[in-house]
Design a protein around this motif. Structure first.
Motif, mmCIF file in Angstrom:
data_model
loop_
_atom_site.group_PDB
_atom_site.id
_atom_site.type_symbol
_atom_site.label_atom_id
_atom_site.label_comp_id
_atom_site.label_asym_id
_atom_site.label_seq_id
_atom_site.Cartn_x
_atom_site.Cartn_y
_atom_site.Cartn_z
ATOM 1 N N ALA A 147 0.900 -1.331 0.287
ATOM 2 C CA ALA A 147 -0.177 -0.257 0.095
ATOM 3 C C ALA A 147 1.076 1.014 0.256
ATOM 4 C CB ALA A 147 -1.369 -0.168 1.196
ATOM 5 N N ARG A 148 0.361 2.222 -0.836
ATOM 6 C CA ARG A 148 1.032 3.722 -0.426
ATOM 7 C C ARG A 148 0.021 4.322 0.638
ATOM 8 N NH1 ARG A 148 0.066 7.563 -5.080
ATOM 9 N NH2 ARG A 148 -1.694 7.121 -4.463
ATOM 10 N N ILE A 149 0.621 4.696 1.691
ATOM 11 C CA ILE A 149 0.373 4.460 3.114
ATOM 12 C C ILE A 149 -0.191 6.629 3.081
ATOM 13 C CG2 ILE A 149 0.382 4.855 5.438
ATOM 14 C CD1 ILE A 149 -0.027 2.096 4.620
ATOM 15 N N ALA A 150 0.544 7.539 2.383
ATOM 16 C CA ALA A 150 0.713 8.512 2.226
ATOM 17 C C ALA A 150 1.568 9.274 1.357
ATOM 18 C CB ALA A 150 1.102 9.959 3.580
ATOM 19 N N LYS A 151 0.603 9.609 0.134
ATOM 20 C CA LYS A 151 1.656 10.282 -1.217
ATOM 21 C C LYS A 151 1.725 12.054 -0.601
ATOM 22 C CE LYS A 151 0.667 11.975 -5.638
ATOM 23 N NZ LYS A 151 -0.302 11.785 -6.992
ATOM 24 N N TYR A 152 3.207 12.521 -0.874
ATOM 25 C CA TYR A 152 3.501 13.659 -0.478
ATOM 26 C C TYR A 152 2.490 14.684 -1.220
ATOM 27 C CZ TYR A 152 6.632 10.855 2.463
ATOM 28 O OH TYR A 152 6.637 10.128 3.864
ATOM 29 N N VAL A 175 -10.540 14.382 6.780
ATOM 30 C CA VAL A 175 -10.070 13.828 7.250
ATOM 31 C C VAL A 175 -8.528 14.574 7.917
ATOM 32 C CG1 VAL A 175 -8.840 11.834 6.809
ATOM 33 C CG2 VAL A 175 -10.412 11.830 5.895
ATOM 34 N N PRO A 176 -8.053 14.539 9.006
ATOM 35 C CA PRO A 176 -8.631 13.519 9.329
ATOM 36 C C PRO A 176 -9.445 13.448 10.738
ATOM 37 C CG PRO A 176 -6.656 15.184 10.102
ATOM 38 C CD PRO A 176 -6.769 15.019 9.331
ATOM 39 N N GLY A 177 -10.260 14.746 10.326
ATOM 40 C CA GLY A 177 -10.948 14.927 11.500
ATOM 41 C C GLY A 177 -11.993 15.757 10.647
ATOM 42 N N PRO A 178 -13.475 16.651 11.447
ATOM 43 C CA PRO A 178 -14.593 17.389 10.833
ATOM 44 C C PRO A 178 -13.777 18.793 10.783
ATOM 45 C CG PRO A 178 -15.389 16.017 12.990
ATOM 46 C CD PRO A 178 -14.241 15.681 13.168
ATOM 47 N N GLY A 179 -14.380 19.134 9.483
ATOM 48 C CA GLY A 179 -13.654 20.428 9.142
ATOM 49 C C GLY A 179 -11.807 20.236 8.481
ATOM 50 N N ALA A 180 -11.692 19.249 8.984
ATOM 51 C CA ALA A 180 -9.817 19.720 9.081
ATOM 52 C C ALA A 180 -9.137 18.639 6.947
ATOM 53 C CB ALA A 180 -9.174 18.477 9.822
ATOM 54 N N ARG A 181 -8.732 19.029 7.155
ATOM 55 C CA ARG A 181 -7.769 18.914 5.428
ATOM 56 C C ARG A 181 -6.197 18.340 6.241
ATOM 57 N NH1 ARG A 181 -10.354 19.733 -0.049
ATOM 58 N NH2 ARG A 181 -9.723 18.007 -0.549
ATOM 59 N N GLU A 182 -5.160 17.266 5.667
ATOM 60 C CA GLU A 182 -3.761 17.628 5.997
ATOM 61 C C GLU A 182 -3.005 17.351 4.664
ATOM 62 O OE1 GLU A 182 -3.449 14.503 9.010
ATOM 63 O OE2 GLU A 182 -3.904 12.955 7.713
ATOM 64 N N CYS A 183 -2.028 17.241 4.627
ATOM 65 C CA CYS A 183 -1.131 17.042 3.607
ATOM 66 C C CYS A 183 0.128 16.614 4.237
ATOM 67 C CB CYS A 183 -0.641 18.553 2.900
ATOM 68 S SG CYS A 183 0.021 18.690 1.189
ATOM 69 N N PHE A 184 1.168 15.879 3.969
ATOM 70 C CA PHE A 184 2.472 15.419 4.451
ATOM 71 C C PHE A 184 3.254 15.572 2.711
ATOM 72 C CE2 PHE A 184 -1.071 12.392 6.229
ATOM 73 C CZ PHE A 184 -0.335 12.234 7.471
ATOM 74 N N ARG A 185 4.409 16.395 4.269
ATOM 75 C CA ARG A 185 5.461 16.286 2.652
ATOM 76 C C ARG A 185 6.451 15.843 3.245
ATOM 77 N NH1 ARG A 185 7.098 22.564 5.228
ATOM 78 N NH2 ARG A 185 5.106 24.031 4.717
ATOM 79 N N ALA A 186 7.402 15.630 1.877
ATOM 80 C CA ALA A 186 8.076 14.547 1.853
ATOM 81 C C ALA A 186 9.621 14.646 2.826
ATOM 82 C CB ALA A 186 9.155 14.886 0.276
ATOM 83 N N LYS A 220 6.720 -3.767 6.798
ATOM 84 C CA LYS A 220 8.182 -3.227 6.331
ATOM 85 C C LYS A 220 7.434 -1.351 5.524
ATOM 86 C CE LYS A 220 9.985 -7.336 5.800
ATOM 87 N NZ LYS A 220 10.656 -7.274 6.680
ATOM 88 N N LEU A 221 8.106 -0.452 6.261
ATOM 89 C CA LEU A 221 7.956 0.890 6.081
ATOM 90 C C LEU A 221 9.058 1.239 5.070
ATOM 91 C CD1 LEU A 221 5.923 2.086 8.816
ATOM 92 C CD2 LEU A 221 4.642 1.548 6.728
ATOM 93 N N THR A 222 8.151 1.829 3.875
ATOM 94 C CA THR A 222 10.087 2.209 3.333
ATOM 95 C C THR A 222 9.309 4.143 2.534
ATOM 96 O OG1 THR A 222 8.835 1.446 0.953
ATOM 97 C CG2 THR A 222 10.943 0.710 1.945
ATOM 98 N N ASP A 223 9.906 4.936 2.476
ATOM 99 C CA ASP A 223 9.857 6.480 2.500
ATOM 100 C C ASP A 223 10.742 6.885 0.704
ATOM 101 O OD1 ASP A 223 8.960 8.866 2.547
ATOM 102 O OD2 ASP A 223 11.067 9.329 4.308
ATOM 103 N N SER A 224 9.554 6.659 0.141
ATOM 104 C CA SER A 224 10.632 7.766 -1.434
ATOM 105 C C SER A 224 10.364 9.160 -1.285
ATOM 106 C CB SER A 224 9.585 6.964 -2.470
ATOM 107 O OG SER A 224 8.579 7.263 -2.500
ATOM 108 N N ARG A 225 11.030 9.541 -2.218
ATOM 109 C CA ARG A 225 10.229 11.241 -2.380
ATOM 110 C C ARG A 225 8.886 11.122 -2.847
ATOM 111 N NH1 ARG A 225 14.969 12.919 -6.774
ATOM 112 N NH2 ARG A 225 13.658 11.115 -7.832
ATOM 113 N N GLU A 226 8.381 10.762 -3.295
ATOM 114 C CA GLU A 226 7.336 10.609 -3.595
ATOM 115 C C GLU A 226 5.971 10.398 -2.249
ATOM 116 O OE1 GLU A 226 8.577 8.345 -5.619
ATOM 117 O OE2 GLU A 226 9.112 9.964 -6.988
ATOM 118 N N SER A 227 6.430 9.494 -1.300
ATOM 119 C CA SER A 227 4.915 8.740 -0.799
ATOM 120 C C SER A 227 5.601 8.037 0.430
ATOM 121 C CB SER A 227 3.988 7.948 -1.438
ATOM 122 O OG SER A 227 4.474 6.669 -1.816
ATOM 123 N N LEU A 228 4.624 7.768 1.275
ATOM 124 C CA LEU A 228 5.354 6.275 2.526
ATOM 125 C C LEU A 228 4.539 5.307 2.131
ATOM 126 C CD1 LEU A 228 6.760 5.683 5.396
ATOM 127 C CD2 LEU A 228 3.826 6.287 5.886
#
Length: 108
Positions: free
Chosen positions: A27-32, A40-51, A85-93
């Motif tokens: 699975a791609r867990i988070a796309k940066y 998501v993650p809660g009412p009225g919220a949005r999130e964005c993950f950085r590399a 097993k978790l791996t981190d790339s420039r694009e995603s976790l």
């Protein structure tokens, strides 16, 4: 440490058999750089993950657990026992979960 919950909504997910009875979830867990679904993650919220957002946790060897419906009674995989097993790339976790074919919930 407080439990931190993350939701995989719209994640890229695939399953495959690895010979014998082995079951694998990839699975791609988070796309940066991508904005989350509304509320998501809660009412009225949005999130964005950085590399690199998860780099410290990965470097520290935090014992991350992959759960089904956030139920600690139904773990799918865990870093400490090698089933997650978790791996981190420039694009995603990304994650690879080695499911146990002897566990009914994993076969389901």
């Amino acid at each position: 440490m407080a439990q931190e919950k993350r939701y995989i909504i719209g994640a890229q997910l695939s399953t495959r058999s690895a010979g014998g009875d082995a079951l694998i979830v990839e699975a791609r867990i988070a796309k940066y750089g991508a904005l989350s679904q509304p509320n998501v993650p809660g009412p009225g919220a949005r999130e964005c993950f950085r590399a690199g957002a998860f780099r410290q946790s990965l470097d520290d060897g935090d014992d991350v657990v992959a759960l089904f419906n956030h139920d600690m009674q139904s773990p799918l995989g865990r870093v400490s026992n090698g089933s997650l097993k978790l791996t981190d790339s420039r694009e995603s976790l990304n994650a690879v979960i080695l499911l146990n074919p002897k566990v009914q919930a994993h076969r389901d």
